[in-house]
Scaffold this active site. Structure first.
Site, PDB file in Angstrom:
ATOM      1  N   CYS A  44      -6.546 -40.094  58.398  1.00  0.00           N
ATOM      2  CA  CYS A  44      -7.518 -40.676  59.335  1.00  0.00           C
ATOM      3  C   CYS A  44      -7.843 -42.126  58.965  1.00  0.00           C
ATOM      4  O   CYS A  44      -8.537 -42.361  57.972  1.00  0.00           O
ATOM      5  CB  CYS A  44      -8.777 -39.804  59.304  1.00  0.00           C
ATOM      6  SG  CYS A  44     -10.224 -40.516  60.071  1.00  0.00           S
ATOM      7  N   CYS A  47     -11.509 -42.977  58.444  1.00  0.00           N
ATOM      8  CA  CYS A  47     -12.002 -42.375  57.202  1.00  0.00           C
ATOM      9  C   CYS A  47     -11.752 -43.303  56.015  1.00  0.00           C
ATOM     10  O   CYS A  47     -12.564 -43.371  55.090  1.00  0.00           O
ATOM     11  CB  CYS A  47     -11.321 -41.030  56.949  1.00  0.00           C
ATOM     12  SG  CYS A  47     -11.680 -39.778  58.190  1.00  0.00           S
TER      13      CYS A  47
END
Length: 120
Positions: A44, A47
């Protein structure tokens, strides 16, 4: 020479690494503390941005706040238990109980403000 560089690099990275929690140690690690848990996935991109912001926040965070991480791919049960369906998600815990959830990227300033608001 390469071994020295690798060891030095690993040491620097370890300073900024947060403990990854799992179903077995989650409750004991957050009990009786003010905790921010970063629910993330290695694939991600947002993230990763949040992870960098958490590193910056770690320098200025209140002393009574701890940060942990949960990889949702490895700890699906924990992600499901806390209703994590979007990434990145931060869940703030006080005395082992979830008190607030933030979805998306927070800056270090926002992290400081939200921790001060939630952990009075």
């Amino acid at each position: 020479m390469n071994k020295v560089i690798f060891t030095l690099l690993f040491s620097v990275i370890s300073v900024f690494a947060y403990e990854n929690l799992n179903i077995d140690n989650f409750d004991s690690k957050i009990k009786g503390k003010n905790v921010i848990v970063d629910f993330y996935a290695s694939w991600c991109p947002p993230c990763k941005i949040l992870a960098n912001n958490l590193e910056d926040f770690d320098v200025i965070k209140p002393e009574n706040v701890e940060i942990f991480k949960v990889d949702i791919d490895e700890q699906y049960v924990l992600a499901k238990k806390y209703g994590v369906s979007k990434l990145p998600t931060l869940v703030y815990f006080k005395d082992g109980k979830p008190i607030k959830e933030y979805v998306g990227i927070l800056s270090k300033e926002e992290l400081l403000l939200t921790s001060q608001e939630n952990f009075k």
